[in-house]
Design an enzyme around this catalytic site. Structure first.
Site, short mmCIF file in Angstrom:
data_model
loop_
_atom_site.label_atom_id
_atom_site.label_comp_id
_atom_site.label_asym_id
_atom_site.label_seq_id
_atom_site.Cartn_x
_atom_site.Cartn_y
_atom_site.Cartn_z
N TRP A 154 26.42 35.60 8.52
CA TRP A 154 27.11 36.05 7.29
C TRP A 154 28.62 36.39 7.43
O TRP A 154 29.00 37.51 7.75
CB TRP A 154 26.59 37.39 6.56
CG TRP A 154 25.14 36.92 6.12
CD1 TRP A 154 24.74 36.41 5.06
CD2 TRP A 154 23.81 37.40 7.04
NE1 TRP A 154 23.36 36.26 4.95
CE2 TRP A 154 22.79 36.87 6.10
CE3 TRP A 154 23.52 38.02 8.03
CZ2 TRP A 154 21.30 37.07 6.77
CZ3 TRP A 154 22.26 38.13 8.42
CH2 TRP A 154 21.17 37.47 7.83
N HIS A 169 25.12 38.98 0.67
CA HIS A 169 23.92 38.50 0.28
C HIS A 169 23.35 39.85 -0.78
O HIS A 169 23.57 40.88 -0.60
CB HIS A 169 22.49 38.38 1.33
CG HIS A 169 22.68 39.52 2.32
ND1 HIS A 169 21.75 39.29 3.53
CD2 HIS A 169 23.21 40.68 2.60
CE1 HIS A 169 21.69 40.41 4.07
NE2 HIS A 169 22.68 41.20 3.70
N ARG A 195 31.02 34.84 0.73
CA ARG A 195 30.96 34.47 2.20
C ARG A 195 32.30 33.90 2.41
O ARG A 195 32.62 32.88 1.90
CB ARG A 195 29.85 33.60 2.51
CG ARG A 195 28.30 34.39 2.62
CD ARG A 195 27.33 33.64 2.95
NE ARG A 195 26.19 34.34 2.65
CZ ARG A 195 25.00 33.95 2.93
NH1 ARG A 195 24.68 32.76 3.70
NH2 ARG A 195 23.82 34.57 2.70
N GLN A 209 22.94 34.74 -5.80
CA GLN A 209 21.51 34.77 -5.22
C GLN A 209 20.52 35.21 -6.21
O GLN A 209 20.98 36.07 -6.92
CB GLN A 209 21.55 35.30 -3.80
CG GLN A 209 22.02 34.51 -2.66
CD GLN A 209 22.13 35.44 -1.49
OE1 GLN A 209 21.88 36.48 -1.15
NE2 GLN A 209 22.00 34.66 -0.34
N VAL A 254 13.19 41.22 7.74
CA VAL A 254 11.91 41.07 7.46
C VAL A 254 11.07 40.66 8.78
O VAL A 254 11.76 40.16 9.77
CB VAL A 254 11.76 39.76 6.52
CG1 VAL A 254 12.10 40.01 5.00
CG2 VAL A 254 12.74 38.66 7.09
N ALA A 306 9.99 40.27 0.48
CA ALA A 306 11.18 39.82 -0.21
C ALA A 306 11.53 38.56 0.11
O ALA A 306 11.26 37.94 1.06
CB ALA A 306 12.34 40.85 0.39
C1 FA5 Z 1 20.08 35.44 3.14
O1 FA5 Z 1 21.12 35.65 2.55
C2 FA5 Z 1 19.06 36.53 2.90
N1 FA5 Z 1 19.62 37.81 2.50
C3 FA5 Z 1 17.63 35.99 2.14
C4 FA5 Z 1 16.60 36.72 2.45
C5 FA5 Z 1 16.16 37.71 1.49
C6 FA5 Z 1 16.04 36.29 3.68
C7 FA5 Z 1 14.96 38.45 1.71
C8 FA5 Z 1 14.86 37.28 3.58
C9 FA5 Z 1 14.27 38.23 2.82
P1 FA5 Z 1 20.71 33.01 3.51
O2 FA5 Z 1 21.96 33.19 4.25
O3 FA5 Z 1 19.86 31.93 4.16
O4 FA5 Z 1 19.82 34.11 3.62
O5 FA5 Z 1 20.90 32.42 2.09
C10 FA5 Z 1 19.97 32.62 1.16
C11 FA5 Z 1 20.19 31.17 0.26
O6 FA5 Z 1 21.45 31.20 -0.14
C12 FA5 Z 1 20.22 29.79 1.09
O7 FA5 Z 1 18.79 29.42 0.93
C13 FA5 Z 1 20.95 29.03 0.10
O8 FA5 Z 1 20.33 28.67 -1.02
C14 FA5 Z 1 22.18 29.77 -0.39
N2 FA5 Z 1 23.27 29.78 0.13
C15 FA5 Z 1 23.47 30.26 1.54
N3 FA5 Z 1 24.63 30.04 1.70
C16 FA5 Z 1 25.54 29.46 0.75
C17 FA5 Z 1 26.56 28.89 0.54
N4 FA5 Z 1 27.86 28.99 1.27
N5 FA5 Z 1 26.90 28.21 -0.69
C18 FA5 Z 1 25.87 28.03 -1.51
N6 FA5 Z 1 24.61 28.48 -1.51
C19 FA5 Z 1 24.45 29.03 -0.23
#
Ligand code: FA5
Length: 339
Positions: A154, A169, A195, A209, A254, A306
């Protein structure tokens, strides 16, 4: 009557009449009466024929004074009446009127509302959550201490005030919510996350999100329910049948952690699914007992799951949007497609 009296009388007459003038038409009539070839002003010129040479000079001076004064007064009066009436006459009624554009809500706002409605049908309430959060809520309380390599996942935008950041997030609101609420509950947090990363057609520095958090009495609220909820949500959101695929993954908050894939809309593979026929859409898992404990939840009685998925990525699939950067571009050609 001598010439001076006549000059004074004409001046008084004009001033009195001007005081009663109501509109441009009356003003034009009066102007004509005074200034026309055989009008009231020219009548005075008779004195040039009658007067002796030495008086003619004085008369000429006074005559010119009056003429200049009246011209000035008429000009001023015309200016005043023009502003009111000619402006009105300037309107050409056959001209098309100015175009007014009615504003409308952005696709993100519209879809957020739809998503909240869908989750309401599945028993989830939507909760407001802050965008500026503490380092503890975003990382430490989610088992990501400062030395943990997972922090690199992140890329964070820090705020000058120590210990604060723009949430990376929506999971940052898990522990604050757990602390202040007693289970059972099923909630979603939906909103902006930030981010510090290079943008490309699938990555933005600001996106949205949808976080789901369910904590209920054991043995309810298990992985089976999580899969069912996600499938129902995606089918209602995309308005078509969707296959769900859960893959083991790692998120420190998780256990077990999962990556959620949905079947792609294509038949034989496409660029969207990188020809794998599945699209990675969310992270998910059972809430880690340490996280539940930080939220003062009795882990022997309750368990939780979650999930978190990117709203823009969902919309890109649904509406076949090739580049995530369109959402914040402000380009009306894009926005109008969804208003
Ligand atoms: C998370 O942010 C975790 N908080 C998700 C989570 C929640 C996991 C609860 C377990 C339990 P991640 O970094 O993979 O995970 O981001 C989640 C989603 O955000 C990705 O699957 C994608 O759809 C979206 N995403 C991530 N980075 C970007 C970005 N830079 N631009 C647009 N969408 C993004």
């Amino acid at each position: 009557m001598n010439w001076l009296e006549e000059i004074t009388n004409l001046r008084n007459y004009v001033l009195e009449r001007l005081g009663k003038v109501q509109d441009r038409k009356e003003l034009d009539e009066l102007k004509l009466e005074i200034f026309k070839r055989k009008g009231k002003l020219s009548e005075l010129k008779k004195f040039f024929d009658i007067l002796k040479d030495e008086e003619k000079k004085n008369f000429g001076l006074k005559f010119n004074e009056l003429k200049n004064e009246l011209e000035r007064i008429f000009k001023e009066k015309e200016r005043q009446t023009t502003s009111r009436e000619e402006k009105f006459l300037d309107v050409i009624f056959s001209f098309p009127s100015k175009k007014f554009y009615l504003g409308s809500q952005h696709i993100i706002s519209l879809e957020q509302k739809r998503i909240i409605e869908i989750f309401a049908k599945l028993g989830f309430s939507a909760i407001d959550s802050p965008e500026v959060v503490s380092e503890k809520d975003n990382f430490d309380y989610l088992n990501i201490p400062s030395y943990h390599p997972a922090r690199d996942l992140w890329n964070t935008i820090w705020i000058k005030k120590k210990g604060l950041l723009l949430r990376t997030h929506t999971s940052a609101y898990q522990v604050p919510y757990l602390k202040n609420n007693f289970p059972p509950f099923r909630v979603i947090f939906i909103g902006k996350v930030f981010r510090f990363e290079a943008t490309d057609r699938r990555h933005e520095i600001q996106f949205n999100q949808i976080e789901g958090l369910s904590v209920v009495k054991r043995p309810e609220g298990n992985l089976g329910e999580l899969k069912g909820v996600l499938k129902e949500f995606f089918e209602m959101f995309f308005e078509r049948k969707v296959k769900i695929r859960l893959r083991p993954s790692y998120f420190p908050f998780v256990e077990p952690g999962l990556e959620v894939d949905i079947s792609c809309f294509c038949k034989n593979g496409c660029e969207f699914c990188s020809f794998t026929k599945y699209i990675e859409i969310a992270g998910a898992g059972m809430v880690h007992p340490d996280v539940l404990k930080r939220g003062k939840i009795d882990t022997l009685t309750f368990q939780g799951y979650a999930f978190g998925c990117g709203l823009e990525r969902l919309l890109m699939i649904k509406y076949n949007i090739p580049d995530i950067r369109y959402f914040l571009s402000g380009d009306l050609r894009f926005i109008k497609n969804f208003s």
